[in-house]
Each structure stands twice: as C-alpha cells, then as structure tokens.
Design a protein around this motif. Sequence first.
Motif, PDB file in Angstrom:
ATOM      1  N   UNK A 238      25.787  22.080  29.251  1.00  0.00           N
ATOM      2  CA  UNK A 238      25.798  21.428  30.368  1.00  0.00           C
ATOM      3  C   UNK A 238      25.812  19.917  30.491  1.00  0.00           C
ATOM      4  N   UNK A 239      26.294  19.256  31.686  1.00  0.00           N
ATOM      5  CA  UNK A 239      26.140  17.809  31.690  1.00  0.00           C
ATOM      6  C   UNK A 239      24.704  17.495  31.649  1.00  0.00           C
ATOM      7  N   UNK A 240      24.738  16.358  31.423  1.00  0.00           N
ATOM      8  CA  UNK A 240      23.369  15.611  31.088  1.00  0.00           C
ATOM      9  C   UNK A 240      22.460  15.625  32.219  1.00  0.00           C
ATOM     10  N   UNK A 241      22.945  15.477  33.537  1.00  0.00           N
ATOM     11  CA  UNK A 241      22.229  15.445  34.599  1.00  0.00           C
ATOM     12  C   UNK A 241      22.127  16.683  35.444  1.00  0.00           C
ATOM     13  N   UNK A 242      22.906  17.839  34.990  1.00  0.00           N
ATOM     14  CA  UNK A 242      22.918  19.153  35.569  1.00  0.00           C
ATOM     15  C   UNK A 242      21.732  19.934  35.763  1.00  0.00           C
ATOM     16  N   UNK A 243      20.896  19.852  34.806  1.00  0.00           N
ATOM     17  CA  UNK A 243      19.573  20.551  34.623  1.00  0.00           C
ATOM     18  C   UNK A 243      18.740  20.604  35.855  1.00  0.00           C
ATOM     19  N   UNK A 244      18.174  21.633  36.479  1.00  0.00           N
ATOM     20  CA  UNK A 244      17.063  21.429  37.590  1.00  0.00           C
ATOM     21  C   UNK A 244      15.979  22.054  37.278  1.00  0.00           C
ATOM     22  N   UNK A 245      16.115  23.323  37.049  1.00  0.00           N
ATOM     23  CA  UNK A 245      14.724  24.137  36.639  1.00  0.00           C
ATOM     24  C   UNK A 245      14.972  25.510  35.994  1.00  0.00           C
ATOM     25  N   UNK A 246      13.974  25.925  35.290  1.00  0.00           N
ATOM     26  CA  UNK A 246      14.342  27.320  34.216  1.00  0.00           C
ATOM     27  C   UNK A 246      12.886  27.804  34.122  1.00  0.00           C
ATOM     28  N   UNK A 247      13.017  29.134  33.623  1.00  0.00           N
ATOM     29  CA  UNK A 247      11.907  29.972  33.313  1.00  0.00           C
ATOM     30  C   UNK A 247      11.255  29.323  32.186  1.00  0.00           C
ATOM     31  N   UNK A 248       9.876  29.164  31.842  1.00  0.00           N
ATOM     32  CA  UNK A 248       9.149  28.546  30.719  1.00  0.00           C
ATOM     33  C   UNK A 248       9.797  29.261  29.746  1.00  0.00           C
TER      34      UNK A 248
END
Length: 266
Positions: free
Chosen positions: A116-126
């Motif tokens: 994904x794009x470098x600024x697209x990540x928001x959150x995720x499961x640990x």
Amino acid sequence: MNNHEIDYKLHGDDMQFVEVELDPRETVIAEAGSLMMMEDGIAMETIFGDGSQGSAGSGLMGKLMGAGKRMLTGESLFMTTFTNTGSGKKHVYFASPYPGKIIAMDLSEMGGKIICQKDAFLAAAKGVSVGIDFQRKLGTGFFGGEGFIMQKLEGDGLAFLHAGGTIHKKQLQPGEVLRVDTGCLVAMTQDIDYNIEMVKGVKTALFGGEGLFFATLRGPGTVWVQSLPFSRLASRVFAAAPQTPGGGSKGEGSLAGGLFDIIGGK
C-alpha cells in the motif's frame, strides 16, 4: 502468524471512522494521532515499530531497525497499541485524517501480504507487520515520488487502510496492464507486477497538467485506486488561496476581508 482476531464496524460515508471491538486481552495497533475515542478499560501504550515481533526475542536493535524502516516511509518512529484490560468487550474508534474512505482488508484472504501507499495505513490487529517494500528500479522510483517506497502489511489478521475521495477496486487479469497516477494508487495484492514509468513525450509531460511519472501495474491481481489523493487536494487549495504580502490570506469580497479594509482605513 498469530494475529488478534478483532471485530469492527465502519461508520459514515465520506468522512468515515472505524469502530473496533476488542475482547479481553485483545490488542489493536494504530498510527500515532489516528485515535478518535475509546471506552474505559482500554490501556494505551506507545511502542517502537509495530510490535509484531513480540516482547520475547526482540532486542533493542530489532526495535530500532523496525522504527528506522518506518522513517523511510515518512511515518512516525512510534506506533500506539490499544489493549482491552477489562473483563468484557470494549470499543476503540479510529478516524481518517482527511475526507475519504476506510478499507478493511483480511490479510488471510490475500496471501498474507498487501502492498500500500506509504500514508495509507490506519490501524490493524496486533501481529500484523508493517514494513517497507522497495521498488526494483530505484532510480526511476526515486524520481517518481510516491512510487518509490511502498508499505507492506504482512500477517493473517485485519488491517484498515484509508484513502481520499472514492475508492475503486479493480481486478486485473493475467497480462492486463493498468497505468495509474502514482498518487492515486492506494494498494495492491502481492502478485501484481509493479513499476514506475516516465510519461512519454516532452510536450505531454510539461503541458499535459499531469505528473511526469505513472505507475504501471500488470496482472493478475487486485488494485485499489483513490479518486482524490490528499497531495492533489492540498496543492489545489494552496494554489487557490489568495496570498497577501504579510504571508497570510484573505478572501476577496468576503465579510472578513471587508472588515479588515475598514479597520485598515482602506
């Protein structure tokens, strides 16, 4: 992989936020500054990297390496974990930093990896690992701006991405080619053959109003594209804002502008 199995619900339309439901001892990781609100009983902790290595077997050097990789993508050195320390279900909410959509991706259904794009990540499961994915042709990728360094999310849990405008999901058949503006590319599956190419023709590049580079994607695989990258929106807003000699701006014909003229004796 040993990702926490979290439940979620998306709220809103153009300015979305995601509600994550945590069972006791479940944890979600998120970008610093993405928290909207959380219920009582959730412990918040700032960590180096994404914490996917766990506390055992991960020394200081490993944590520094993970944080350093995040610096290359332009993100913060730190991430934040939210853990349910209570006895019942608790909820934590994350919001997009600008108008757009939130995409929920189950990495177990995508071969355990998404780019994904470098600024697209928001959150995720640990347990989801957030790393970098280098372009093969470094020279061309470097001049291509957004196309040089991409993030990779690995694991078998849920991850949430955000993007601007409307999100379009496109399935590419084997050998099918799609050319995308580098800023409009949000994410793609790991089987996509990805490259950065320069726009052919000097006149097209200089006077066409588009960028000098675009991303060339070759199937098979799935691609997610955004209609309004934040960089494009910000550049248009900045270009349209009237500039004053003092560095500020005021709208012509506006009530505020008229009051300033009266106070200034104009």
